[in-house]
Design an enzyme around this catalytic site. Sequence first.
Site, short mmCIF file in Angstrom:
data_model
loop_
_atom_site.label_atom_id
_atom_site.label_comp_id
_atom_site.label_asym_id
_atom_site.label_seq_id
_atom_site.Cartn_x
_atom_site.Cartn_y
_atom_site.Cartn_z
N CYS A 47 0.79 -1.23 0.00
CA CYS A 47 0.00 0.00 0.00
C CYS A 47 0.82 1.29 0.00
CB CYS A 47 -0.99 0.01 1.17
SG CYS A 47 -0.59 -1.00 2.58
N LYS A 50 2.57 1.73 -3.47
CA LYS A 50 1.46 1.86 -4.42
C LYS A 50 0.85 3.24 -4.36
CE LYS A 50 -2.40 0.99 -2.85
NZ LYS A 50 -3.43 0.25 -2.08
N GLY A 175 -9.16 -8.74 -11.25
CA GLY A 175 -10.21 -7.73 -11.11
C GLY A 175 -10.37 -7.21 -9.71
N TYR A 177 -8.51 -5.41 -5.94
CA TYR A 177 -7.82 -4.17 -5.55
C TYR A 177 -6.55 -3.95 -6.38
CZ TYR A 177 -10.19 -3.86 -0.89
OH TYR A 177 -11.08 -3.74 0.15
N ILE A 178 -5.64 -4.93 -6.32
CA ILE A 178 -4.31 -4.73 -6.88
C ILE A 178 -4.37 -4.55 -8.39
CG2 ILE A 178 -2.05 -5.81 -7.19
CD1 ILE A 178 -2.48 -7.18 -4.47
N THR A 310 -4.22 -3.87 5.92
CA THR A 310 -3.20 -3.47 6.89
C THR A 310 -3.77 -2.98 8.21
OG1 THR A 310 -1.61 -2.97 5.14
CG2 THR A 310 -1.26 -1.90 7.27
N ALA A 340 -10.75 1.28 1.01
CA ALA A 340 -10.62 2.10 -0.20
C ALA A 340 -9.83 1.35 -1.24
CB ALA A 340 -9.92 3.43 0.12
N GLU A 439 -20.56 17.54 0.71
CA GLU A 439 -21.87 18.02 1.14
C GLU A 439 -23.01 17.20 0.53
OE1 GLU A 439 -23.34 21.87 -0.52
OE2 GLU A 439 -21.43 21.88 -1.61
#
Length: 449
Positions: A47, A50, A175, A177-178, A310, A340, A439
Amino acid sequence: MSFDFDLFVIGGGSGGVRAARVAAEAGARVGLAEEYRYGGTCVIRGCVPKKLMVYAAAFADAFEDARGYGWKVGPARFEWCDLIAAKDAEISRLEAVYHDGLRRAGVALFGARAVVADAHRVRLATGAEYTAKHLLIATGGRPVIPEIPGSELGITSNEMFQLEAQPGRMIVVGGGYIACEFAGIMNGLGTHVTQLYRGDQILRGFDADLRDHLAAAMRERGIVLEIQRDLVSIAREAGGLRVELDNGEAHVVDAVLFATGRRPNTAGLGLERLGVELKANGAVAVDAWSQSGVPSIFAVGDVTHRAALTPVAIREGEAFARTVFKAQPVRPDHLMIPTAVFTRPELATVGMTEAEARSAGEVEIYRTRFRPMANILAGRREKMLMKLVVEPGSRRVLGCHIVGPGAAEMVQLAAVAIRMGATKDDFDSTMAVHPTAAEELVTMRSDAA
């Protein structure tokens, strides 16, 4: 029985380091063995590097968008070797911070591979052996490479951070995260990227609206995203690597990145011989207290495959140390974990997806798509997506999902409110900060279900 240590940790990543430090600061005698570099996957080849590369890729947008705001920007040129050198320097700095923090806490450090010899004893690759009242397995995970002809010609995220030259043409396989993050990074840095995923849509397990929105945005940015597609072989030829797909097509590229999952790193540790249960994927089976079936052996982080993130490993490591060495029983909470994906655009989420909520009953859906203000003068068509999943009756917010700039920062804060049981009415009664994208979270009024 007298032991050399109260705790011996195998693995110097996020979970192991936190557990070792907390235990040592509580007065325990702690040893830690790490065969590679301190900081683990996250700091060394995950992370942190990256995210630095994500920042680098974002400058492509900044240079382009600046013209719409009156800036006269000359031709920009990216130098891969400069980025890698700067990244390496920062990773070395962070590794030193981890190393020095452990030493200051009084942890005895061993730069060697360790295996479990018995329930209270570890053996180092140097031949040395040590006994400990408690053993903690925190060895993380490793990339999985599919078994296809020529797979040895591909690379994983481990090697991606050390490439000597930037590939001009690249195929990313996967497909999750990485895969999605590196597709966005390399596309932003100027590489022609084709991403292959054998499933029906990227980011399986995320909310369907987010998956569809992100896929469309990635294609709009120039990534060739092919779903329900896989590669079947790789071969070296004069012009690069020849990749054969399952539909009969062939591509010639400079690199193939396999981002096809990770496996808990338990091979050869000696755990099965002691009766420690390993799951089908090699993960250490543990209870809510991170304890295995052998009472003296615990495990935290990716090696347990509970939630391979992590912050989860850090929380598990601290909970273990507080429970065992501070007499403060703490069980890590794996519910409502915010997360995320640092794609371009960024995606973040917390709580239930629409599909998960509907499987439990009726729901209300609040959803908005809009161009963030920064995109207007820049002439960028890309839109943000924000979505709230709400339980009727109680009006409790069950999930928050965002795609767009600052998504991770917003979801981190929204997660606090949602974990506390905030309702849609609480969101609605909160004064908006204007003009911001955030907002929209407190101004969505119509049920879009």
